[in-house]
Write an enzyme that holds these catalytic residues in place. Structure first.
Site, PDB file in Angstrom:
ATOM      1  N   TYR A  41       1.050  -1.037   0.262  1.00  0.00           N
ATOM      2  CA  TYR A  41      -0.157  -0.188  -0.157  1.00  0.00           C
ATOM      3  C   TYR A  41       1.146   1.405  -0.171  1.00  0.00           C
ATOM      4  O   TYR A  41       2.238   1.504  -0.883  1.00  0.00           O
ATOM      5  CB  TYR A  41      -1.416  -0.230   0.882  1.00  0.00           C
ATOM      6  CG  TYR A  41      -2.421   1.148   1.524  1.00  0.00           C
ATOM      7  CD1 TYR A  41      -2.798   0.671  -0.441  1.00  0.00           C
ATOM      8  CD2 TYR A  41      -2.311   1.753   2.609  1.00  0.00           C
ATOM      9  CE1 TYR A  41      -3.841   1.463  -0.440  1.00  0.00           C
ATOM     10  CE2 TYR A  41      -3.118   2.381   2.165  1.00  0.00           C
ATOM     11  CZ  TYR A  41      -4.154   3.187   1.082  1.00  0.00           C
ATOM     12  OH  TYR A  41      -5.345   4.018   0.618  1.00  0.00           O
ATOM     13  N   VAL A  78     -33.110 -17.498 -12.066  1.00  0.00           N
ATOM     14  CA  VAL A  78     -32.565 -17.993 -11.549  1.00  0.00           C
ATOM     15  C   VAL A  78     -32.685 -19.631 -11.317  1.00  0.00           C
ATOM     16  O   VAL A  78     -33.153 -20.407 -11.037  1.00  0.00           O
ATOM     17  CB  VAL A  78     -31.774 -17.491 -10.583  1.00  0.00           C
ATOM     18  CG1 VAL A  78     -30.922 -18.081  -8.906  1.00  0.00           C
ATOM     19  CG2 VAL A  78     -31.349 -15.931 -10.601  1.00  0.00           C
ATOM     20  N   GLY A  80     -34.078 -23.166 -12.063  1.00  0.00           N
ATOM     21  CA  GLY A  80     -35.633 -23.041 -12.320  1.00  0.00           C
ATOM     22  C   GLY A  80     -36.021 -22.562 -11.616  1.00  0.00           C
ATOM     23  O   GLY A  80     -37.179 -22.533 -11.000  1.00  0.00           O
ATOM     24  N   LEU A  81     -35.669 -21.385 -10.634  1.00  0.00           N
ATOM     25  CA  LEU A  81     -36.007 -20.406  -9.483  1.00  0.00           C
ATOM     26  C   LEU A  81     -37.027 -19.528 -10.289  1.00  0.00           C
ATOM     27  O   LEU A  81     -37.790 -18.832  -9.814  1.00  0.00           O
ATOM     28  CB  LEU A  81     -35.500 -20.062  -8.351  1.00  0.00           C
ATOM     29  CG  LEU A  81     -34.455 -21.334  -7.335  1.00  0.00           C
ATOM     30  CD1 LEU A  81     -33.533 -21.195  -6.323  1.00  0.00           C
ATOM     31  CD2 LEU A  81     -35.584 -21.772  -6.986  1.00  0.00           C
ATOM     32  N   GLY A  85     -34.495 -12.304  -7.547  1.00  0.00           N
ATOM     33  CA  GLY A  85     -34.051 -10.839  -6.969  1.00  0.00           C
ATOM     34  C   GLY A  85     -32.386 -11.427  -6.888  1.00  0.00           C
ATOM     35  O   GLY A  85     -32.014 -12.181  -6.953  1.00  0.00           O
ATOM     36  N   LYS A  96     -20.841 -20.772  -8.959  1.00  0.00           N
ATOM     37  CA  LYS A  96     -20.370 -19.905 -10.296  1.00  0.00           C
ATOM     38  C   LYS A  96     -18.770 -19.634 -10.119  1.00  0.00           C
ATOM     39  O   LYS A  96     -17.712 -20.371 -10.933  1.00  0.00           O
ATOM     40  CB  LYS A  96     -20.782 -19.362 -11.027  1.00  0.00           C
ATOM     41  CG  LYS A  96     -20.495 -18.812 -12.043  1.00  0.00           C
ATOM     42  CD  LYS A  96     -20.617 -20.529 -13.216  1.00  0.00           C
ATOM     43  CE  LYS A  96     -20.572 -20.577 -14.433  1.00  0.00           C
ATOM     44  NZ  LYS A  96     -22.230 -19.987 -15.877  1.00  0.00           N
ATOM     45  N   ASP A 139     -27.750 -15.841 -15.325  1.00  0.00           N
ATOM     46  CA  ASP A 139     -29.393 -16.392 -14.927  1.00  0.00           C
ATOM     47  C   ASP A 139     -29.898 -14.677 -15.007  1.00  0.00           C
ATOM     48  O   ASP A 139     -30.690 -13.929 -14.218  1.00  0.00           O
ATOM     49  CB  ASP A 139     -29.505 -15.762 -13.483  1.00  0.00           C
ATOM     50  CG  ASP A 139     -29.017 -17.823 -13.465  1.00  0.00           C
ATOM     51  OD1 ASP A 139     -28.281 -18.225 -14.168  1.00  0.00           O
ATOM     52  OD2 ASP A 139     -28.691 -18.284 -11.961  1.00  0.00           O
ATOM     53  N   ASP A 164     -24.963 -18.604 -19.362  1.00  0.00           N
ATOM     54  CA  ASP A 164     -26.996 -19.843 -19.843  1.00  0.00           C
ATOM     55  C   ASP A 164     -26.553 -19.300 -21.601  1.00  0.00           C
ATOM     56  O   ASP A 164     -27.624 -21.193 -22.494  1.00  0.00           O
ATOM     57  CB  ASP A 164     -27.563 -19.328 -19.445  1.00  0.00           C
ATOM     58  CG  ASP A 164     -27.386 -18.688 -17.735  1.00  0.00           C
ATOM     59  OD1 ASP A 164     -26.744 -19.976 -17.768  1.00  0.00           O
ATOM     60  OD2 ASP A 164     -28.134 -17.426 -17.099  1.00  0.00           O
ATOM     61  N   GLY A 198     -35.617 -20.452 -25.177  1.00  0.00           N
ATOM     62  CA  GLY A 198     -35.672 -19.766 -23.831  1.00  0.00           C
ATOM     63  C   GLY A 198     -33.624 -19.289 -24.563  1.00  0.00           C
ATOM     64  O   GLY A 198     -33.139 -19.529 -25.958  1.00  0.00           O
TER      65      GLY A 198
END
Length: 753
Positions: A41, A78, A80-81, A85, A96, A139, A164, A198
């Site tokens: 630093y 997200v 299969g949910l 949010g 991931k 997602d 995805d 999709g």
């Protein structure tokens, strides 16, 4: 019935216990002194700041940017949910990041952002470009995801990929190339039916078209039916591949005479009759998770000529994105690519496809309990555990980036780059997972001698759930059942035996023990009493084939736990000394240490026998042992009983095991630092690579070393692995964790196999 409440708690405990979450940031430079901090630093950090100011490209030289990827989501699609949010998506994004690290040594910051429009999302991510070497979008709901990726690729100067979309496309494209080759089909002639429209399906379609599939030979279905040009509800993306045909309206009609089915939709939308109606040598990719569009067993039962892939690991040909995204980003980062373009994706496709046709390393066969994976109907894409993916796919992507003009850094020595990729993770990264995969391929019956303990029962549930072993529990039945109830542990249908109450096998076990020990002062009466002890009874079960392996030692000292197995089972023929070995999983690879648990002060010949056992065991993991006999002296540099013993043992080993890679006596730092060894003792047979097998002069030094390393060295210890008994018995260290118990059961199952 499965205890779903308990499974839910397991997942919550995994993420919450200890340090919350799954990832952390670890300094990569020394920070132990005031000088270190001054360099890290203020004031030292000003120097690289100014170098980067003068030459912006030097940010890759002086910071972690070149190995740092952002995993970014707004939580709108997200798993299969659904749209849960950004905050609720964080466990997935951390996961991931974990995959990036363990498969390709890529560091990740996961970023969950409150952005509900394309402009908001793009503006946030663009502003982060100075920080990262690449961006993995994750997602994000369709159709927003298409526009977000398009904009970011246009407006940013670092690689951006929505996994995805493209991950599934790349892996299925490799599978399609190989399946068509095996089924003797031409890409430009195949009739393709797609269920789902999709993000992943759209990307698959686009990549298939680039590989040669013809649009006029393709029919696509979404939740509202066939995608044709007469529909008025289609967005521009789906309109691109809408068919003008009006004579086909249902999936059943479309499947007649089809060559290939790609499913990225929902479970059970494809019937057996539809598969029967397909053309000769059909190809079915049923990728809905967790349940595919048609059950694997059903599909292969109605068409013997089928090639089928799913997203599941329990069937052949698993389409798993982890075959692609870590290595695509690895190659892109290593040449500082400005984008991930079509040439790089196609290079990844062809590299994955070509790798499948090469001879499979034995460690992959062992991991999946296969005699020999070979390119064919049940092996059209590599297995995720194949360590060659790192060098093969990353190199292909890097080369494509250079050839297509999007790389800012050239690679001139490809052999050196391949070597760098091979050693980047350390050989241990997949070792434990390979061992677990091998155990699952042929589970064995494991008897737990201390089943009236929560940790033992929890470990038993885990190995049962994971398909590693069939537990057999020893102890007071009522007490065990009460612990199961109190802790909501799912062990339905698991056998519980109370040796103290006596069983139909007790007399046979007692007679056997009496015959083995009658000239050691054991009477038949005493033998009957002894087999009521759970360690004697468990060892007898293994000896008589009532179980395949024994696990014990959590609540008793090592010696008293081991004694019954020695008396009941005995050692392997020719074995003079049993030994205990630890497998230490370090960042530099696995290090095997022995003897750490059994022999207090072995002689030189004892050390030879112990080393022989350890050497043979390590080879069983498909690892070539490089053995160092340790002391406080290097090659005669000091005198004393310990260096002398290790020198004699080394000479005996070289005489009795001429093919063994072994040297000593030497200090530990020289054994583990090949450059240090080469500079000072270039004659050593261990020059070139560090030792991976350390033999200690006595139990004291070995035990102290592994325990210190376990506590201070940020390594995982697997063991003690007991060597030399005639049948699989493994003695836990007192107060082992549930994870350590599970690891030892896994080793025991592989031992029994």
């Amino acid at each position: 019935m499965k205890n779903t409440t308990n499974r839910k708690q397991d997942a919550l405990d995994y993420h919450s216990q200890g340090r919350p979450g799954k990832i952390e940031v670890i300094p990569s430079k020394p920070t132990n002194s005031q000088r270190d901090l001054a360099l890290a630093y203020s004031p030292g950090v000003a120097e690289p700041c100014m170098e980067i100011y003068r030459t912006p490209e030097d940010v890759y030289k002086y910071t972690a940017k070149g190995n740092l990827v952002a995993v970014i989501s707004n939580g709108t699609a997200v798993l299969g949910l659904g749209n849960i949010g950004p905050a609720a998506s964080k466990p997935v994004m951390e996961g991931k990041g974990l995959l990036f690290k363990i498969f390709a040594d890529i560091d990740v910051f996961d970023l969950e952002i409150n952005a509900t429009t394309v402009d908001e999302f793009v503006n946030v991510v663009k502003a982060l470009e100075p920080t990262f070497g690449g961006v993995n979008l994750e997602d994000i709901g369709a159709p927003m995801c298409f526009e977000i990726e398009r904009r970011l690729k246009e407006e940013m100067n670092i690689p951006v990929m929505h996994d995805d979309q493209h991950g599934t496309a790349i892996i299925t494209s490799a599978a399609l190339l190989n399946a068509c080759q095996l089924q003797n089909k031409k890409l430009e002639k195949i009739k393709l039916v797609v269920s789902g429209a999709g993000a992943a399906a759209v990307s698959c379609i686009k990549l298939y078209l680039k590989l040669g599939v013809k649009k006029e030979n393709m029919l696509v279905f979404d939740k509202d039916g066939i995608v044709n040009s007469s529909r008025t509800d289609l967005d521009p993306i789906r309109m691109e591949f809408a068919t003008p045909r009006t004579d086909v309206n249902t999936l059943e009609e479309a499947m007649k005479g089809a060559d290939v089915f790609l499913g990225l939709s929902a479970a059970d939308v494809l019937s057996a009759d539809m598969v029967k109606s397909m053309a000769k040598n059909p190809i079915v990719f049923a990728l809905a998770n967790p349940n595919p569009e048609i059950n694997y067993d059903l599909a292969v039962s109605v068409r013997k000529d089928i090639i089928m892939a799913t997203g599941r690991s329990d069937f052949p040909n698993q389409v798993n994105n982890v075959l692609g995204f870590p290595y695509i980003f690895r190659g892109a980062l290593d040449v500082r690519a400005t984008t991930i373009n079509e040439e790089m994706k196609i290079a990844a496709v062809k590299a994955i496809a070509d790798l499948t046709k090469l001879p499979v390393p034995e460690i992959v066969n062992l991991a999946y309990k296969a005699k020999n994976f070979k390119f064919g109907k049940d092996y059209i894409i590599p297995k995720p555990m194949d360590s060659r993916l790192m060098s093969v796919v990353s190199s292909a992507v890097a080369k494509a980036a250079i050839d297509s003009g999007v790389a800012r850094k050239e690679i001139t020595n490809w052999d050196a780059y391949h070597e760098e990729l091979q050693v980047r993770l350390g050989a241990d990264d997949k070792l434990l997972r390979n061992i677990a995969s091998k155990a699952k391929s042929a589970p064995k019956r494991v008897v737990f001698a201390e089943a009236d303990n929560y940790k033992i029962l929890k470990a038993a549930q885990i190995v049962k759930d994971e398909g590693i072993a069939t537990p057999i529990l020893l102890g007071n039945v009522n007490r065990i059942q009460q612990i199961i109830i109190d802790h909501e542990i799912d062990l339905d249908q698991v056998e519980i035996i109370d040796p103290w109450q006596g069983t139909e096998d007790s007399e046979q076990f007692a007679n056997h023990l009496y015959e083995r020990r009658k000239r050691r002062g054991v009477t038949l009466y005493e033998a009957r009493k002894l087999v009521r002890d759970r360690n004697y009874y468990g060892a007898s079960m293994v000896e008589f084939g009532k179980a395949d392996a024994l696990i014990s030692g959590l609540t008793k000292n090592y010696k008293s736990t081991l004694k019954p197995s020695l008396q009941v089972i005995g050692t392997k023929q020719g074995v003079k000394k049993i030994a205990g070995m630890y497998m230490m999983l370090t960042k530099k690879g696995p290090v095997f240490m022995g003897d750490t648990t059994v022999n207090p002060d072995p002689t030189a010949q004892d050390l030879v026998d112990i080393t022989g056992l350890i050497h043979e065991s390590i080879k069983g993991f498909n690892i070539m042992p490089r053995v160092a006999l340790l002391s406080y002296s290097n090659f005669g540099g000091n005198s004393g009983p310990v260096p002398e013993k290790m020198r004699i043992a080394t000479a005996l080993l070289k005489e009795q095991y001429p093919d063994m890679i072994v040297d000593g006596e030497m200090q530990g730092n020289f054994a583990m630092n090949s450059e240090l060894l080469k500079d000072n003792y270039p004659f050593s047979t261990l020059c070139g690579s560090p030792a991976n097998t350390l033999i200690f002069p006595n139990l004291e030094s070995g035990n102290i070393a592994y325990k210190l390393l376990q506590e201070l060295g940020n390594v995982e210890a697997v063991g003690p692995i007991l060597l030399g008994l005639n049948k699989p018995v493994h003695v836990l260290q007192m107060d082992s964790s549930v994870r350590e118990i599970v690891n030892m059961v896994t080793i025991a199952v592989v031992d029994a196999q």
